[in-house]
Motif scaffolding. Sequence first.
Motif, PDB file in Angstrom:
ATOM      1  N   SER A  60       0.818  -1.221   0.000  1.00 24.91           N
ATOM      2  CA  SER A  60       0.000   0.000   0.000  1.00 24.91           C
ATOM      3  C   SER A  60       0.847   1.265   0.000  1.00 24.91           C
ATOM      4  O   SER A  60       0.429   2.302   0.512  1.00 24.91           O
ATOM      5  CB  SER A  60      -0.935  -0.005   1.218  1.00 24.91           C
ATOM      6  N   ASP A  61       2.017   1.195  -0.581  1.00 25.33           N
ATOM      7  CA  ASP A  61       2.841   2.388  -0.731  1.00 25.33           C
ATOM      8  C   ASP A  61       2.718   2.903  -2.164  1.00 25.33           C
ATOM      9  O   ASP A  61       2.030   2.305  -2.992  1.00 25.33           O
ATOM     10  CB  ASP A  61       4.299   2.104  -0.347  1.00 25.33           C
ATOM     11  N   HIS A  62       3.382   4.005  -2.461  1.00 30.14           N
ATOM     12  CA  HIS A  62       3.281   4.587  -3.796  1.00 30.14           C
ATOM     13  C   HIS A  62       3.738   3.618  -4.881  1.00 30.14           C
ATOM     14  O   HIS A  62       3.113   3.493  -5.929  1.00 30.14           O
ATOM     15  CB  HIS A  62       4.091   5.892  -3.875  1.00 30.14           C
ATOM     16  N   SER A  63       4.831   2.917  -4.631  1.00 26.84           N
ATOM     17  CA  SER A  63       5.348   1.956  -5.624  1.00 26.84           C
ATOM     18  C   SER A  63       4.337   0.854  -5.891  1.00 26.84           C
ATOM     19  O   SER A  63       4.118   0.463  -7.036  1.00 26.84           O
ATOM     20  CB  SER A  63       6.659   1.344  -5.135  1.00 26.84           C
ATOM     21  N   PHE A  65       1.101   0.958  -5.637  1.00 27.28           N
ATOM     22  CA  PHE A  65      -0.019   1.453  -6.432  1.00 27.28           C
ATOM     23  C   PHE A  65       0.382   1.695  -7.884  1.00 27.28           C
ATOM     24  O   PHE A  65      -0.409   1.454  -8.796  1.00 27.28           O
ATOM     25  CB  PHE A  65      -0.619   2.717  -5.801  1.00 27.28           C
ATOM     26  N   GLN A  66       1.606   2.136  -8.116  1.00 27.35           N
ATOM     27  CA  GLN A  66       2.074   2.318  -9.495  1.00 27.35           C
ATOM     28  C   GLN A  66       2.105   0.976 -10.228  1.00 27.35           C
ATOM     29  O   GLN A  66       1.644   0.877 -11.367  1.00 27.35           O
ATOM     30  CB  GLN A  66       3.472   2.943  -9.508  1.00 27.35           C
ATOM     31  N   ASP A  87      -2.880   0.178   5.956  1.00 27.07           N
ATOM     32  CA  ASP A  87      -1.646   0.886   6.303  1.00 27.07           C
ATOM     33  C   ASP A  87      -1.292   0.545   7.748  1.00 27.07           C
ATOM     34  O   ASP A  87      -1.982   0.961   8.680  1.00 27.07           O
ATOM     35  CB  ASP A  87      -1.834   2.402   6.185  1.00 27.07           C
ATOM     36  N   GLU A 101       8.300   4.592   3.267  1.00 31.07           N
ATOM     37  CA  GLU A 101       7.085   5.179   3.823  1.00 31.07           C
ATOM     38  C   GLU A 101       6.753   4.637   5.218  1.00 31.07           C
ATOM     39  O   GLU A 101       5.787   5.064   5.832  1.00 31.07           O
ATOM     40  CB  GLU A 101       5.911   4.948   2.867  1.00 31.07           C
TER      41      GLU A 101
END
Length: 193
Positions: A60-63, A65-66, A87, A101
């Motif tokens: 559930s971090d930015h990576s 989701f990308q 989270d 994160e």
Amino acid sequence: MLKINEAVIVEGRYDKLKLSNILDTLIIETNGFAIYKDREKLKFIRRLANERGIVILTDSDHSGFQIRNYVAAGIPKDKIKHIYIPDILGKEKRKALPSKEGKLGVEGMSDELLVKLFAEYGINSKAVVVTNPVTNFDLFDLGLSGTPNAKQNKKKLLKKLDLPEFLSTNSLLSYINSSMTRDEFVSICNSFK
């Protein structure tokens, strides 16, 4: 152990190891951002989505989701199920430091929480018993592992089944046992000998 029909897409090998303890299905790693350059693996994931559906389970971090959005692009919405982990701040046991994160990834989730998430997101497990599954011994017996021509034979089989060459032996067995009968598999192997 949950037996599900859909293939599960995760970011890395530790996520795959974690889920292998609770799921009986084909689990494919994106190898993080390497999926951006691996057109063969992306094609395979899209094929799996059309054949059996996929579940995407990334951090559930930015990576995460990308990667999730990249894999999901171009796949019909009815062929994808998304599971989102909560989270939770912390670090995985194998790491010296927390992630950038500070959140736990898939590998840091408890088995109980992951089983609960699969149920909450409507991924139904089935009590399916594979009778007479193809085993590692069968692969050896058919000349696909542990024999002088095993590498070439496996390559022919993967090509015949339109599977990517990166597929590990365990993933191949999982695919075979969830896609065809033993007799169908043996017939395919005998066709290119």
